[in-house]
Design a protein around this motif. Structure first.
Motif, PDB file in Angstrom:
ATOM      1  N   VAL A   4     -70.370  60.253  -4.774  1.00 56.30           N
ATOM      2  CA  VAL A   4     -70.190  58.848  -5.097  1.00 56.30           C
ATOM      3  C   VAL A   4     -70.526  58.004  -3.869  1.00 56.30           C
ATOM      4  O   VAL A   4     -70.275  58.430  -2.728  1.00 56.30           O
ATOM      5  CB  VAL A   4     -68.744  58.567  -5.566  1.00 56.30           C
ATOM      6  N   VAL A   5     -71.115  56.837  -4.112  1.00 56.02           N
ATOM      7  CA  VAL A   5     -71.506  55.939  -3.025  1.00 56.02           C
ATOM      8  C   VAL A   5     -70.626  54.701  -3.058  1.00 56.02           C
ATOM      9  O   VAL A   5     -70.413  54.097  -4.124  1.00 56.02           O
ATOM     10  CB  VAL A   5     -72.987  55.521  -3.160  1.00 56.02           C
ATOM     11  N   VAL A   6     -70.106  54.308  -1.895  1.00 55.11           N
ATOM     12  CA  VAL A   6     -69.352  53.064  -1.749  1.00 55.11           C
ATOM     13  C   VAL A   6     -70.121  52.174  -0.783  1.00 55.11           C
ATOM     14  O   VAL A   6     -70.364  52.562   0.363  1.00 55.11           O
ATOM     15  CB  VAL A   6     -67.924  53.314  -1.223  1.00 55.11           C
ATOM     16  N   ALA A   7     -70.533  50.991  -1.251  1.00 55.21           N
ATOM     17  CA  ALA A   7     -71.354  50.083  -0.450  1.00 55.21           C
ATOM     18  C   ALA A   7     -70.565  48.826  -0.120  1.00 55.21           C
ATOM     19  O   ALA A   7     -69.941  48.213  -0.994  1.00 55.21           O
ATOM     20  CB  ALA A   7     -72.632  49.721  -1.203  1.00 55.21           C
ATOM     21  N   ASN A   8     -70.600  48.432   1.155  1.00 54.12           N
ATOM     22  CA  ASN A   8     -69.914  47.239   1.649  1.00 54.12           C
ATOM     23  C   ASN A   8     -70.920  46.091   1.732  1.00 54.12           C
ATOM     24  O   ASN A   8     -71.944  46.180   2.405  1.00 54.12           O
ATOM     25  CB  ASN A   8     -69.314  47.535   3.023  1.00 54.12           C
ATOM     26  N   LYS A   9     -70.636  44.977   1.059  1.00 52.17           N
ATOM     27  CA  LYS A   9     -71.545  43.836   1.036  1.00 52.17           C
ATOM     28  C   LYS A   9     -71.090  42.697   1.945  1.00 52.17           C
ATOM     29  O   LYS A   9     -71.692  41.619   1.937  1.00 52.17           O
ATOM     30  CB  LYS A   9     -71.693  43.322  -0.395  1.00 52.17           C
ATOM     31  N   THR A  10     -70.025  42.912   2.703  1.00 50.11           N
ATOM     32  CA  THR A  10     -69.477  41.854   3.545  1.00 50.11           C
ATOM     33  C   THR A  10     -69.965  41.999   4.982  1.00 50.11           C
ATOM     34  O   THR A  10     -70.591  42.995   5.359  1.00 50.11           O
ATOM     35  CB  THR A  10     -67.938  41.877   3.525  1.00 50.11           C
ATOM     36  N   ALA A  11     -69.619  40.991   5.811  1.00 52.54           N
ATOM     37  CA  ALA A  11     -70.059  40.980   7.212  1.00 52.54           C
ATOM     38  C   ALA A  11     -69.095  41.716   8.125  1.00 52.54           C
ATOM     39  O   ALA A  11     -69.279  41.717   9.350  1.00 52.54           O
ATOM     40  CB  ALA A  11     -70.224  39.545   7.684  1.00 52.54           C
ATOM     41  N   GLY A  12     -68.065  42.350   7.591  1.00 51.38           N
ATOM     42  CA  GLY A  12     -67.113  43.091   8.400  1.00 51.38           C
ATOM     43  C   GLY A  12     -66.803  44.429   7.772  1.00 51.38           C
ATOM     44  O   GLY A  12     -67.059  44.654   6.577  1.00 51.38           O
ATOM     45  N   PRO A  13     -66.227  45.369   8.519  1.00 54.61           N
ATOM     46  CA  PRO A  13     -65.898  46.683   7.969  1.00 54.61           C
ATOM     47  C   PRO A  13     -64.765  46.589   6.942  1.00 54.61           C
ATOM     48  O   PRO A  13     -63.897  45.719   7.025  1.00 54.61           O
ATOM     49  CB  PRO A  13     -65.466  47.492   9.191  1.00 54.61           C
TER      50      PRO A  13
END
Length: 336
Positions: free
Chosen positions: A57-66
């Protein structure tokens, strides 16, 4: 005023057709790892009892911070109110996919504008029931937004990628319609206003496979007249095995004076069942007048009976001797 903290968990589930539009809440998304052949909108897995399957499974972060997530597997269910697809929270008991699937790690930190791929295994136990076992892999942000104001709502957000698991063995599609009921809302004066009825019923998936149900509504009045014939649209697109959905359907322009029945017929692949309920529609004023007439008539009847009994006097027991006055009346009728 004392603040009331309420924990709300929002689960945004995959609903579109491609990973480019996978389960997404604008800040992060969760989706199956694409194969070399094609992308996958959901996890479609098959396994026999006692076997194990693996995937990623892939988890993608779309924000400018962790962002840091709790990663867990969950069972899916239909919401009782409208039959929507939902998944269990991390604190609820899991019995299917939620108990059988295990990510390689339960917590991950995804860097800004980055993504992490996490392997997971799904072990189907011996003796697992054949058929469909829907669930999801959930990325939960455990931070709580406490909000502001006198009523502070604490919110946790989560995104989940759906898992459709079929366990090998016999499959049985079956559906039933239960608890059919109709209620009426009529204008006070007949003919002045529109009457509306609400038809409530329960769809129950009694089989072991996920169904895409269709529901037909038919209403007939006196002498078999067709009052309504409609294919319903406000039904769940996926009715999961063993799940119930409590649904309602409005009937605008329902008859204000009629007697008949409604029939709901649910169908899906290789299964079809019906259930009916009768109704009696009558205007409120007509009902009130009828009840008043019955009440007055009953009162007058009882009063006349009492007057007649009092005028006749007490009845003489059979075989008892007549009084002297009664004998005198029989001899001289003109003296009565």
């Amino acid at each position: 005023m004392r603040k009331l903290s309420v924990l709300l968990l929002g689960l945004f589930l995959a609903a579109l057709a491609t990973p480019a539009h996978a389960a997404d809440n604008g800040s992060w998304s969760v989706y199956p790892l694409a194969s070399k052949i094609a992308a996958r909108p959901y996890f479609y897995l098959s396994a026999d009892p006692g076997t194990t399957v693996s995937d990623k499974v892939v988890v993608a972060n779309k924000t400018a911070g962790p962002l840091t997530f709790r990663l867990y597997a969950a069972d899916a269910y239909n919401t009782a109110r409208d039959g929507g697809f939902a998944v269990r929270t991390v604190h609820e008991r899991q019995r299917g996919v939620g108990a059988w699937a295990r990510p390689a790690t339960s917590r991950i930190t995804v860097p800004a504008h980055g993504r992490i791929t996490v392997p997971f295994t799904l072990r189907v136990p011996e003796g697992a029931e054949p058929g469909d076992h829907p669930g999801a892999l959930v990325a939960l942000d455990e931070r709580i937004d406490k909000g502001s104001g006198s009523l502070a709502l604490g919110v946790q957000r989560a995104v989940a990628a759906r898992v459709y698991l079929r366990v090998g063995g016999p499959t049985l599609p079956a559906i039933s319609v239960e608890n059919v009921h109709i209620s009426h809302s009529q204008p006070l004066v007949p003919g002045f206003g529109t009457s509306t009825s609400t038809i409530s019923y329960t769809l129950h998936n009694t089989g072991n496979v996920t169904l895409d149900p269709k529901v037909e509504l038919r209403a007939k009045g006196l002498f078999g007249r067709t009052l309504l014939s409609r294919d319903l649209s406000r039904i769940p697109s996926e009715l999961l095995p063993g799940q119930r959905a409590h649904l309602t359907e409005p009937w605008r322009g329902a008859p204000q004076l009629d007697w008949g029945n409604i029939t709901l017929t649910a169908s899906a692949q290789d299964t079809r069942e019906s259930a009916s309920a009768s109704f009696f529609a009558v205007p409120w004023i007509a009902t009130a007048v009828l009840l008043a007439v019955l009440a007055v008539g009953t009162m007058l009847f009882v009063r006349s009976r009492r007057t007649r009994v009092v005028g006749q006097g007490p009845a003489r027991p059979a075989g008892s001797p007549a009084t002297a006055r009664e004998v005198e009346r029989e001899r001289h009728p003109s003296r009565r």
